[in-house]
Design an enzyme around this catalytic site. Structure first.
Site, PDB file in Angstrom:
ATOM      1  N   LEU A  11       0.815  -1.226   0.000  1.00  0.00           N
ATOM      2  CA  LEU A  11       0.000   0.000   0.000  1.00  0.00           C
ATOM      3  C   LEU A  11       0.845   1.271   0.000  1.00  0.00           C
ATOM      4  O   LEU A  11       0.304   2.373  -0.100  1.00  0.00           O
ATOM      5  CB  LEU A  11      -0.910   0.025   1.244  1.00  0.00           C
ATOM      6  N   SER A  12       2.144   1.151   0.108  1.00  0.00           N
ATOM      7  CA  SER A  12       3.004   2.312   0.315  1.00  0.00           C
ATOM      8  C   SER A  12       3.304   3.059  -0.982  1.00  0.00           C
ATOM      9  O   SER A  12       3.839   2.465  -1.927  1.00  0.00           O
ATOM     10  CB  SER A  12       4.323   1.878   0.947  1.00  0.00           C
TER      11      SER A  12
END
EC number: 5.99.1.4
Length: 199
Positions: A11-12
């Site tokens: 998700l980064s």
């Protein structure tokens, strides 16, 4: 032979902006690299961090400016407000772990494909079809998205515990076998210099 542990979250945005530069550094120095996907949101509360939605407005505004600047600097397409963020990062992480155990394709390409799906293509990486597409793009059997789910869940949880134990507090986070830690895609150059013996 040098070794790098790469802690990251699917998700980064910063894992996305890292592209495949860490893989290039590892190849340059003949270093091995182990990927350790983990739950970044759970890490924040364990290490004194704050999830993006709960941060002070000054930090929110700076993050928005910095992400756009870094994407332009790296000449990478980037959507500051992707359609499917935050989403459930576990399915893509489990699939990544299954792919790493399969040892058949390009893990760096897989990490980038997953992250790019979120931050440049407005896809939901919690969806099976998206994960399958990323696996196929990176040279893996798409059916890995459906295999090893128990092992994936156990490894994902273990990676979080290891991250906390080893001083990880963000993503991407690189730890060399001599204990040097590098946080963020903007520290890959420093990682390179360290492996060269210059830092």
């Amino acid at each position: 032979m040098a070794h790098i542990d790469l802690f990251f979250s699917t998700l980064s945005p910063y894992a996305y902006l890292a592209g495949n530069r860490a893989e290039e550094v590892a190849a340059k120095h003949g270093a091995t690299l182990t990927y350790k996907p983990f739950d970044i949101m759970a890490l924040f509360s364990r290490t004194g961090g704050t999830p993006p939605k709960d941060r002070h407005i000054s930090r929110v505004e700076y993050r928005a400016q910095e992400l756009v600047r870094q994407a332009k600097k790296l000449q990478m397409p980037f959507n500051l407000k992707p359609a499917h963020w935050p989403t459930n990062g576990a399915p893509s992480s489990y699939a990544f772990i299954a792919a790493q155990n399969a040892d058949a394709g390009d893990l760096g390409k897989l990490m980038h494909a997953i992250c790019r799906s979120v931050w440049a293509e407005d896809k939901d990486i919690a969806e099976d079809a998206v994960v399958r597409g990323c696996l196929e793009e990176a040279g893996f059997d798409p059916s890995l998205a459906d295999s090893g789910l128990l092992l994936g869940a156990e490894t994902y949880a273990a990676n979080l515990e290891e991250a906390v134990e080893r001083g990880v507090f963000g993503a991407p986070f690189y730890i060399t076998d001599d204990g040097q830690r590098f946080w963020g895609q903007d520290r890959i150059e420093d990682l390179d210099l360290h492996l060269s013996g210059a830092l």
